[in-house]
Design an enzyme around this catalytic site. Structure first.
Site, PDB file in Angstrom:
ATOM      1  N   THR A  36      -2.356  -2.586  -5.577  1.00 40.21           N
ATOM      2  CA  THR A  36      -1.308  -2.389  -6.581  1.00 40.21           C
ATOM      3  C   THR A  36       0.028  -2.049  -5.924  1.00 40.21           C
ATOM      4  O   THR A  36       1.077  -2.247  -6.520  1.00 40.21           O
ATOM      5  CB  THR A  36      -1.672  -1.222  -7.525  1.00 40.21           C
ATOM      6  OG1 THR A  36      -2.122  -0.133  -6.717  1.00 40.21           O
ATOM      7  CG2 THR A  36      -2.766  -1.613  -8.503  1.00 40.21           C
ATOM      8  N   GLY A 120      -9.956  -0.481  11.662  1.00 40.39           N
ATOM      9  CA  GLY A 120     -10.351  -1.660  10.875  1.00 40.39           C
ATOM     10  C   GLY A 120     -11.320  -1.346   9.756  1.00 40.39           C
ATOM     11  O   GLY A 120     -11.956  -2.229   9.204  1.00 40.39           O
ATOM     12  N   GLY A 122     -10.495   0.337   6.921  1.00 38.43           N
ATOM     13  CA  GLY A 122      -9.835   0.568   5.638  1.00 38.43           C
ATOM     14  C   GLY A 122      -9.445   2.018   5.441  1.00 38.43           C
ATOM     15  O   GLY A 122      -9.264   2.470   4.308  1.00 38.43           O
ATOM     16  N   SER A 124      -6.802   3.410   7.201  1.00 42.17           N
ATOM     17  CA  SER A 124      -5.398   3.535   7.637  1.00 42.17           C
ATOM     18  C   SER A 124      -5.198   4.185   8.989  1.00 42.17           C
ATOM     19  O   SER A 124      -4.340   5.058   9.166  1.00 42.17           O
ATOM     20  CB  SER A 124      -4.582   4.322   6.599  1.00 42.17           C
ATOM     21  OG  SER A 124      -4.421   3.546   5.484  1.00 42.17           O
ATOM     22  N   ASP A 170      -0.284   3.470   2.330  1.00 35.32           N
ATOM     23  CA  ASP A 170      -0.908   4.152   3.470  1.00 35.32           C
ATOM     24  C   ASP A 170       0.076   5.108   4.143  1.00 35.32           C
ATOM     25  O   ASP A 170      -0.246   6.258   4.441  1.00 35.32           O
ATOM     26  CB  ASP A 170      -1.389   3.133   4.513  1.00 35.32           C
ATOM     27  CG  ASP A 170      -2.278   2.074   3.896  1.00 35.32           C
ATOM     28  OD1 ASP A 170      -2.759   2.293   2.769  1.00 35.32           O
ATOM     29  OD2 ASP A 170      -2.480   1.018   4.535  1.00 35.32           O
ATOM     30  N   TYR A 219      -4.990 -11.217   2.966  1.00 33.45           N
ATOM     31  CA  TYR A 219      -4.101 -10.216   2.359  1.00 33.45           C
ATOM     32  C   TYR A 219      -2.782 -10.871   1.947  1.00 33.45           C
ATOM     33  O   TYR A 219      -2.334 -10.747   0.805  1.00 33.45           O
ATOM     34  CB  TYR A 219      -3.849  -9.087   3.361  1.00 33.45           C
ATOM     35  CG  TYR A 219      -3.062  -7.921   2.809  1.00 33.45           C
ATOM     36  CD1 TYR A 219      -3.716  -6.802   2.297  1.00 33.45           C
ATOM     37  CD2 TYR A 219      -1.671  -7.926   2.806  1.00 33.45           C
ATOM     38  CE1 TYR A 219      -2.997  -5.718   1.797  1.00 33.45           C
ATOM     39  CE2 TYR A 219      -0.945  -6.857   2.305  1.00 33.45           C
ATOM     40  CZ  TYR A 219      -1.613  -5.751   1.806  1.00 33.45           C
ATOM     41  OH  TYR A 219      -0.901  -4.685   1.309  1.00 33.45           O
TER      42      TYR A 219
HETATM   43  C1  GLA Z   1      -4.016  -2.138   2.898  1.00 34.55           C
HETATM   44  C2  GLA Z   1      -2.493  -2.077   2.873  1.00 34.55           C
HETATM   45  C3  GLA Z   1      -2.001  -1.208   1.708  1.00 34.55           C
HETATM   46  C4  GLA Z   1      -2.632  -1.644   0.385  1.00 34.55           C
HETATM   47  C5  GLA Z   1      -4.155  -1.779   0.542  1.00 34.55           C
HETATM   48  C6  GLA Z   1      -4.806  -2.328  -0.688  1.00 34.55           C
HETATM   49  O1  GLA Z   1      -4.531  -0.885   3.185  1.00 34.55           O
HETATM   50  O2  GLA Z   1      -2.010  -1.533   4.078  1.00 34.55           O
HETATM   51  O3  GLA Z   1      -0.590  -1.267   1.629  1.00 34.55           O
HETATM   52  O4  GLA Z   1      -2.068  -2.832  -0.080  1.00 34.55           O
HETATM   53  O5  GLA Z   1      -4.499  -2.598   1.644  1.00 34.55           O
HETATM   54  O6  GLA Z   1      -4.675  -1.454  -1.762  1.00 34.55           O
END
Ligand code: GLA
Length: 383
Positions: A36, A120, A122, A124, A170, A219
């Site tokens: 989002t 990697g 998810g 951050s 993030d 993405y």
């Molecule tokens: C990654 C991107 C974020 C966000 C998420 C999905 O983590 O870095 O900015 O878009 O995917 O919510």
């Protein structure tokens, strides 16, 4: 020995003195509000108790020299002429470049880095690295630390230095996070609210032991699809479309783009409802919304994976689990689950055992709590 002690010890050995500064920046887990942020929408992440740590001391010249205890190679470059690197040193180089471009005066420094954020997955690890580097530059050069400004500069590093079209979630949470709270972020205005987690629940991160592949192209493809949808509706971003308007006007939209838009529009509503549920201390409602988010990401946005779906299904059938879903960009990495405190020990062992039986993979389960955003944790007294 924790990471803070480790980097201090290695620093001491290498430089024959204790570090002048120790800084850290946390990773994050997103509770709800996925994909989002680049639609100017709402996200509800929290920082975690896994971070990038740096022990450092200033230099009298323009050189930056940083060794990592986790990753091979070191980062060595001059601030006089910053060129692209070849590995993780792209991050310090990119942050320095973004800071200089924004007219922050920079002096060099040297230090030791360590991180316990899986890469990697998810969670951050990159945003945490960027914000820790920014904090290190700040510690040496001291300007006004404005967390949101720093988050934007870190995002610029990803967008303009690395060429990834990521959103702001993030970096915002790694910069602005607070102990014991999640952050409801308005990704258009960059306003945020701190929301305490319901007391009776623990946030569990369920690492599927799979890593995203080809994620950058997928993405960027989603970003483009969302732009197509907002063009169709004639708005700046999908944030501006209500579910009612979507229902009325989306019939002529290409079916694939329609599903992508549907996810984003309904996810924004769920995220605001989740924030309300947190304010009311309604953990059951929060769990329900998290479950719905997963279905939308799986079926309409199509960013989940077989392993993530298996993990979420296993978690959702455990007693004491209020809701689970994939978290982060997707295509591998981690799921997140809300678990009643009383059920957490058995939850972790059960989920890991069933997951291994079904997939042959060894999951890691991290029970986590929110920590402060990028901060200076130690400073050597003068003299
Ligand atoms: C990654 C991107 C974020 C966000 C998420 C999905 O983590 O870095 O900015 O878009 O995917 O919510």
């Amino acid at each position: 020995m924790n990471l803070r002690e480790k980097i201090s010890t290695v620093f001491q050995k290498r430089f024959n003195e204790s570090p002048a500064f120790i800084v850290r920046a946390p990773g994050r887990v997103n509770l709800i509000g996925e994909h989002t942020d680049y639609n100017d929408g709402f996200a509800l992440p929290m920082t975690i108790n896994r971070s990038v740590w740096i022990a450092l001391r200033p230099r009298n010249d323009k050189k930056v020299s940083l060794r990592s205890l986790n990753l091979p190679n070191s980062a060595e470059f001059s601030l006089n002429k910053i060129a692209h690197g070849k590995n993780w040193d792209e991050y310090p180089r990119g942050v320095a470049w973004a800071l200089q471009r924004a007219d922050y005066p920079l002096q060099g420094w040297e230090g030791i880095l360590a991180s316990d954020i899986p890469v990697g997955a998810g969670l951050s690890s990159s945003a945490a690295l960027e914000l820790a580097i920014a904090r290190a530059f700040w510690a040496v050069n001291r300007w006004d630390w404005n967390p949101t400004k720093m988050a934007l500069l870190a995002q610029k590093t990803e967008n303009d230095w690395m060429g990834l079209e990521t959103g702001i979630m993030d970096q915002m949470v790694s910069a602005n996070g607070k102990k014991e709270s999640a952050l409801l972020i308005d990704c258009r205005s960059l306003d945020f609210n701190l929301l305490p987690l319901p007391k009776q629940i623990t946030v569990a991160i369920l690492d599927t032991a799979t890593r995203r592949g080809l994620v950058d192209s997928a993405y960027n493809e989603r970003v483009t699809q969302c732009q197509k949808a907002s063009n169709f509706f004639g708005v700046d971003a999908l944030r501006d479309i209500s579910p009612e308007k979507f229902k009325k006007q989306a019939k002529k939209l290409d079916p694939l783009i329609r599903r992508r838009a549907k996810h984003v529009i309904t996810e924004n509503v769920r995220t605001l409802q989740a924030a309300e549920a947190m304010r009311a201390g309604d953990a059951n409602k929060l769990g329900q919304l998290i479950k719905e988010s997963h279905l939308s990401l799986r079926d309409d946005y199509e960013v989940s994976s077989k392993e993530l779906n298996t993990m979420v299904e296993i978690a959702n059938t455990q007693t004491g689990c209020l809701g689970a879903r994939m978290t982060g960009g997707g295509f591998g990495g981690c799921a997140v689950a809300l678990v009643k405190n009383s059920a957490t020990p058995s939850f972790s062992t059960e989920v890991a055992a069933i997951y291994q039986k079904k997939t042959g993979l060894k999951a890691q389960i991290y029970l986590c709590h929110p920590t402060n955003g990028a901060e200076l944790v130690d400073e050597k007294a003068e003299g």
